[in-house]
Design an enzyme around this catalytic site. Structure first.
Site, PDB file in Angstrom:
ATOM      1  N   TYR A 171       0.864  -1.191   0.000  1.00  0.00           N
ATOM      2  CA  TYR A 171       0.000   0.000   0.000  1.00  0.00           C
ATOM      3  C   TYR A 171       0.895   1.233   0.000  1.00  0.00           C
ATOM      4  CZ  TYR A 171      -4.454   2.233   0.063  1.00  0.00           C
ATOM      5  OH  TYR A 171      -5.536   2.984  -0.323  1.00  0.00           O
ATOM      6  N   ARG A 226      -8.319  10.732  -7.909  1.00  0.00           N
ATOM      7  CA  ARG A 226      -7.399  11.406  -6.976  1.00  0.00           C
ATOM      8  C   ARG A 226      -6.621  10.322  -6.230  1.00  0.00           C
ATOM      9  NH1 ARG A 226      -8.263  13.785  -1.248  1.00  0.00           N
ATOM     10  NH2 ARG A 226      -8.380  11.533  -1.098  1.00  0.00           N
ATOM     11  N   LYS A 270      -5.917  -1.980  -0.995  1.00  0.00           N
ATOM     12  CA  LYS A 270      -6.791  -1.736   0.168  1.00  0.00           C
ATOM     13  C   LYS A 270      -7.464  -3.031   0.614  1.00  0.00           C
ATOM     14  CE  LYS A 270      -8.312   1.807   2.565  1.00  0.00           C
ATOM     15  NZ  LYS A 270      -7.786   3.143   2.782  1.00  0.00           N
ATOM     16  N   GLU A 282     -13.072   4.838  -2.653  1.00  0.00           N
ATOM     17  CA  GLU A 282     -11.664   5.086  -2.332  1.00  0.00           C
ATOM     18  C   GLU A 282     -11.038   6.024  -3.356  1.00  0.00           C
ATOM     19  OE1 GLU A 282     -10.388   3.544   0.415  1.00  0.00           O
ATOM     20  OE2 GLU A 282      -8.477   4.568   0.135  1.00  0.00           O
ATOM     21  N   ASP A 283     -10.392   7.062  -2.889  1.00  0.00           N
ATOM     22  CA  ASP A 283      -9.644   7.976  -3.746  1.00  0.00           C
ATOM     23  C   ASP A 283     -10.470   8.573  -4.892  1.00  0.00           C
ATOM     24  OD1 ASP A 283      -7.558   7.671  -2.085  1.00  0.00           O
ATOM     25  OD2 ASP A 283      -6.190   6.725  -3.483  1.00  0.00           O
ATOM     26  N   ASP A 338     -13.477   5.840   3.072  1.00  0.00           N
ATOM     27  CA  ASP A 338     -12.388   5.795   4.052  1.00  0.00           C
ATOM     28  C   ASP A 338     -11.632   7.116   4.134  1.00  0.00           C
ATOM     29  OD1 ASP A 338     -10.753   4.455   5.979  1.00  0.00           O
ATOM     30  OD2 ASP A 338      -9.175   4.462   4.461  1.00  0.00           O
ATOM     31  N   ASP A 339     -11.461   7.797   2.985  1.00  0.00           N
ATOM     32  CA  ASP A 339     -10.712   9.061   2.995  1.00  0.00           C
ATOM     33  C   ASP A 339     -11.401  10.081   3.903  1.00  0.00           C
ATOM     34  OD1 ASP A 339      -9.005   8.062   0.920  1.00  0.00           O
ATOM     35  OD2 ASP A 339     -10.655   8.430  -0.467  1.00  0.00           O
ATOM     36  N   ASN A 344       0.762  13.249   4.255  1.00  0.00           N
ATOM     37  CA  ASN A 344       1.621  12.148   3.777  1.00  0.00           C
ATOM     38  C   ASN A 344       2.235  12.520   2.437  1.00  0.00           C
ATOM     39  OD1 ASN A 344       0.920  10.225   5.845  1.00  0.00           O
ATOM     40  ND2 ASN A 344      -1.081  10.087   4.882  1.00  0.00           N
TER      41      ASN A 344
HETATM   42  P1  NAD Z   1      -7.420  17.513  -0.117  1.00  0.00           P
HETATM   43  O1  NAD Z   1      -6.741  17.820  -1.377  1.00  0.00           O
HETATM   44  O2  NAD Z   1      -8.860  17.149  -0.123  1.00  0.00           O
HETATM   45  O3  NAD Z   1      -7.263  18.795   0.864  1.00  0.00           O
HETATM   46  C1  NAD Z   1      -6.114  19.584   1.000  1.00  0.00           C
HETATM   47  C2  NAD Z   1      -6.513  20.907   1.634  1.00  0.00           C
HETATM   48  O4  NAD Z   1      -5.347  21.644   1.932  1.00  0.00           O
HETATM   49  C3  NAD Z   1      -7.378  21.792   0.743  1.00  0.00           C
HETATM   50  O5  NAD Z   1      -8.454  22.286   1.485  1.00  0.00           O
HETATM   51  C4  NAD Z   1      -6.452  22.962   0.374  1.00  0.00           C
HETATM   52  O6  NAD Z   1      -7.149  24.185   0.215  1.00  0.00           O
HETATM   53  C5  NAD Z   1      -5.581  23.023   1.614  1.00  0.00           C
HETATM   54  N1  NAD Z   1      -4.328  23.727   1.383  1.00  0.00           N
HETATM   55  C6  NAD Z   1      -3.469  23.644   0.325  1.00  0.00           C
HETATM   56  N2  NAD Z   1      -2.457  24.494   0.507  1.00  0.00           N
HETATM   57  C7  NAD Z   1      -2.657  25.129   1.675  1.00  0.00           C
HETATM   58  C8  NAD Z   1      -1.963  26.113   2.382  1.00  0.00           C
HETATM   59  N3  NAD Z   1      -0.817  26.619   1.917  1.00  0.00           N
HETATM   60  N4  NAD Z   1      -2.462  26.530   3.561  1.00  0.00           N
HETATM   61  C9  NAD Z   1      -3.604  26.004   4.047  1.00  0.00           C
HETATM   62  N5  NAD Z   1      -4.312  25.060   3.406  1.00  0.00           N
HETATM   63  C10 NAD Z   1      -3.841  24.633   2.241  1.00  0.00           C
HETATM   64  O7  NAD Z   1      -6.585  16.369   0.578  1.00  0.00           O
HETATM   65  P2  NAD Z   1      -7.041  15.446   1.803  1.00  0.00           P
HETATM   66  O8  NAD Z   1      -7.601  14.168   1.323  1.00  0.00           O
HETATM   67  O9  NAD Z   1      -7.856  16.244   2.732  1.00  0.00           O
HETATM   68  O10 NAD Z   1      -5.617  15.083   2.416  1.00  0.00           O
HETATM   69  C11 NAD Z   1      -4.794  16.102   2.937  1.00  0.00           C
HETATM   70  C12 NAD Z   1      -3.557  15.480   3.544  1.00  0.00           C
HETATM   71  O11 NAD Z   1      -3.938  14.651   4.638  1.00  0.00           O
HETATM   72  C13 NAD Z   1      -2.791  14.578   2.566  1.00  0.00           C
HETATM   73  O12 NAD Z   1      -1.428  14.857   2.666  1.00  0.00           O
HETATM   74  C14 NAD Z   1      -3.073  13.185   3.062  1.00  0.00           C
HETATM   75  O13 NAD Z   1      -1.957  12.346   2.873  1.00  0.00           O
HETATM   76  C15 NAD Z   1      -3.307  13.409   4.533  1.00  0.00           C
HETATM   77  N6  NAD Z   1      -4.176  12.353   5.106  1.00  0.00           N
HETATM   78  C16 NAD Z   1      -3.742  11.695   6.203  1.00  0.00           C
HETATM   79  C17 NAD Z   1      -4.523  10.687   6.740  1.00  0.00           C
HETATM   80  C18 NAD Z   1      -4.060   9.971   7.965  1.00  0.00           C
HETATM   81  O14 NAD Z   1      -3.114  10.365   8.563  1.00  0.00           O
HETATM   82  N7  NAD Z   1      -4.702   8.901   8.376  1.00  0.00           N
HETATM   83  C19 NAD Z   1      -5.734  10.345   6.144  1.00  0.00           C
HETATM   84  C20 NAD Z   1      -6.158  11.050   5.029  1.00  0.00           C
HETATM   85  C21 NAD Z   1      -5.370  12.063   4.507  1.00  0.00           C
END
Ligand code: NAD
Length: 563
Positions: free
Chosen positions: A111, A164, A182, A253-254, A276-277, A418
């Site tokens: 993964y 995505r 997954k 997913e994604d 899940d996201d 991540n």
């Molecule tokens: P997403 O693309 O839906 O959201 C990203 C957000 O960040 C958007 O709202 C964007 O406007 C904002 N952003 C971008 N640049 C910015 C800045 N300079 N200042 C403030 N905000 C800013 O992505 P997502 O699915 O919400 O995932 C976001 C991150 O969280 C990813 O890196 C993902 O790997 C991580 N994530 C971690 C876990 C976990 O730890 N279990 C789970 C899901 C996602």
């Protein structure tokens, strides 16, 4: 009450002999039945295998040793991925045995992050069909197509439209690596039987022009569908799957945010489905916060929470926290939402931006003066919890964290972006800038940090703690929906499994090698709730714990006889 945790990674009890119709090469070529060099003499004689496999019978543990020698010998992680997928396609029992016994080493290969590399090159490394592809151009045939799958008892379908993929954007049909990976995690984590899982790629086209021009791209070479055309394809797919497997959990997913929230809202009360996201991320993060609050002795409702990032993860986590606050203290929905501040790439999400905000950001718009940067928001809000889901590395600066610590004794700091290179700060920085007071978890793992006399262990907020157990729970009792209350109970169960010794080291999640036991306890709790809410489709077994444990797929060779 959560039970004390015990680990039974690979259980072994007496198993009945299984009658098998397949013989000879047909048997060896069925990955769900194949034992490779592991067929004993009696089965070689009874099932027409003499001469078709090497002479000596090799035990499964030796086969694991041989497979690991091969995994480690590969030149790159992508080669390791390919080796393991090949094993997956030849001998699933051995594949899962290898994964379960080398969980920490191999989950990053099957993964994230390595599956991302595999998806970018999917057409180039493609070897053998696995799962099903539903292309927009096939929509009139979806009902007939579900009949092409040979298995009647599908329990979990993981579906992506490839729009995505991880942080890699639109990879179209190349996204198939994600549902495949997954579902392997479902099998490892919660003992779903591999036979009962189905990876699916919904091919809606791709806006990735480089891919459309790639001679080895395997999807339809057309721009991605949108609007009603897109929705009609999803509807046709959901109906076809639901008609053939009415009790199956469909996990989205994604999917890109413009689709993910809408699809979840559209289907979550109609069918057994889950994203899940959004929801899994919400529950696993809430669990980490609940663990941290066991250390500080505070309640969830007392927390003031800032999110840097306002996408899918932020919304899922924020909703889970709100549900947690409402369940804990009876606080109303709007009052709970006012405890949460979100920041996107344009600054603090406020009511005066409402007209230009995407739908999923609106419920958390605050009636506040606009602030462009994180430090200004921290000064104004005085948060107790800071969550990074922005994908912006280093955005939790020393100044920001010290400002937070000025008014908060034990800041809860979750830089979740991540991979590690995208984290908003490192564990070492968080501990250093708060003099060891931070309660820390990240999306990707960080090693333990020595702080003075103490060794601090950062938590990893990994969705794998939640989705397998929730999935096993809902399919075991044939629940009709995945409810917010089920996700909340899963989060509370997970937080309750962190031992006092772990909390003393600042560790907010249990050891991932205990995943089978963790998922089992979550599945039992989810089932219990489904029965209590009247959503289960079967009669309640007297002993739910035994009922769940009896369902767990164990990767070991069961004895065969000719049918
Ligand atoms: P997403 O693309 O839906 O959201 C990203 C957000 O960040 C958007 O709202 C964007 O406007 C904002 N952003 C971008 N640049 C910015 C800045 N300079 N200042 C403030 N905000 C800013 O992505 P997502 O699915 O919400 O995932 C976001 C991150 O969280 C990813 O890196 C993902 O790997 C991580 N994530 C971690 C876990 C976990 O730890 N279990 C789970 C899901 C996602």
């Amino acid at each position: 009450m959560t039970k004390p945790i015990e680990c039974h990674p690979i259980q072994s009890t007496d198993v009945p002999v299984v009658p098998i119709r397949k013989r000879g090469l047909e048997l060896v070529r069925d990955p769900l039945l194949n034992k490779g060099s592991g067929f004993p003499d009696s089965e070689r004689a009874a099932l027409g295998l003499r001469g078709l496999v090497p002479p000596r019978t090799v035990g499964i543990d030796d086969q694991v040793g041989q497979a690991m020698e091969n995994v480690r010998r590969q030149q790159s992680d992508l080669d390791r991925y390919l080796y393991l997928e090949n094993l997956h396609d030849c001998n699933e029992t051995l594949y899962y045995r290898v994964l379960l016994s080398h969980l920490n080493e191999l989950t990053p290969i099957i993964y994230t992050p390595v599956v991302g590399q595999a998806c970018t090159q999917f057409g180039h490394i493609y070897q053998r069909a696995r799962g099903m592809y539903f292309s927009a151009t096939d929509a009139p045939h979806f009902e007939e197509m579900v009949g092409n799958w040979p298995e009647d008892a599908i329990e979990v379908v993981v579906v992506s439209d490839g729009s995505r993929i991880l942080g890699l954007g639109d990879l179209g049909a190349n996204g198939m690596g994600i549902p495949i990976g997954k579902l392997s995690l479902y099998v490892i984590g919660a003992g779903l039987h591999p036979r009962h899982t189905l990876p699916v790629l919904l091919d809606m086209g791709t806006n990735n022009e480089a891919l459309r021009e790639d001679p080895f791209y395997l999807g339809q070479r057309m721009p991605r569908l949108t609007g009603d055309a897109y929705d009609e394809i999803v509807e046709a797919f959901m109906r076809a799957v639901h008609a053939r497997w009415p009790h199956a959990l469909i996990q989205f997913e994604d999917f890109s945010n413009d689709q993910a929230f809408r699809l979840l809202e559209r289907y979550r009360h109609r069918m057994l489905c889950f994203n899940d996201d959004i929801q899994g991320t919400g529950a696993v993060t809430l669990a980490g916060i609940l663990s941290a609050l066991r250390i500080t002795g505070q309640t969830l409702t007392e927390q003031r929470i800032i999110f840097l990032g306002a996408g899918a993860a932020a919304r899922g986590i924020a909703d889970s926290i709100v549900a947690g606050m409402m369940g804990e203290s009876g606080i109303g929905l709007e009052a709970a939402r006012r405890q949460i501040w979100t920041i996107d790439s344009h600054g603090l999400v406020t009511l005066d931006r409402l007209d230009s905000l995407s739908e999923h950001k609106r419920p958390f718009a605050q009636d506040s003066v606009p602030h462009a940067d994180l430090i200004a928001v921290i000064r104004a809000v005085r948060p107790t919890v800071l969550i990074g889901v922005s994908g912006q590395p280093g955005s939790f600066t020393e100044e920001a964290i010290r400002e937070m610590h000025r008014h908060c004794e034990r800041p809860i700091l979750f830089p979740l972006s991540n991979p590690t290179s995208k984290a908003e700060c490192t564990a070492e920085q968080a501990y250093e800038w708060t003099d060891g007071a931070a309660l820390f978890a990240s999306g990707s793992p960080f090693p333990p940090v020595a702080h003075g006399e103490r060794m601090l262990v950062p938590g990893q907020c990994n969705n794998m703690y939640i989705f397998p157990g929730v999935g096993q729970g809902v399919v075991a009792c044939q629940a009709s929906q995945v409810t917010d209350a089920m996700l909340y109970v899963a989060a509370r169960t997970l937080a309750g499994l962190v031992g006092e010794d772990s909390l003393a080291m600042g560790r907010l999640y249990p050891d991932l090698t205990l995943i089978r036991e963790i998922s089992t306890q979550i599945a039992v709790a989810v089932c219990e709730l489904a029965f209590a809410e009247g959503l289960a489709g079967i009669e309640r077994p007297d002993d739910l714990d035994a009922f769940i444990r009896a369902r767990l797929f164990e990767p070991r060779y069961v004895p065969y006889e000719a049918a």
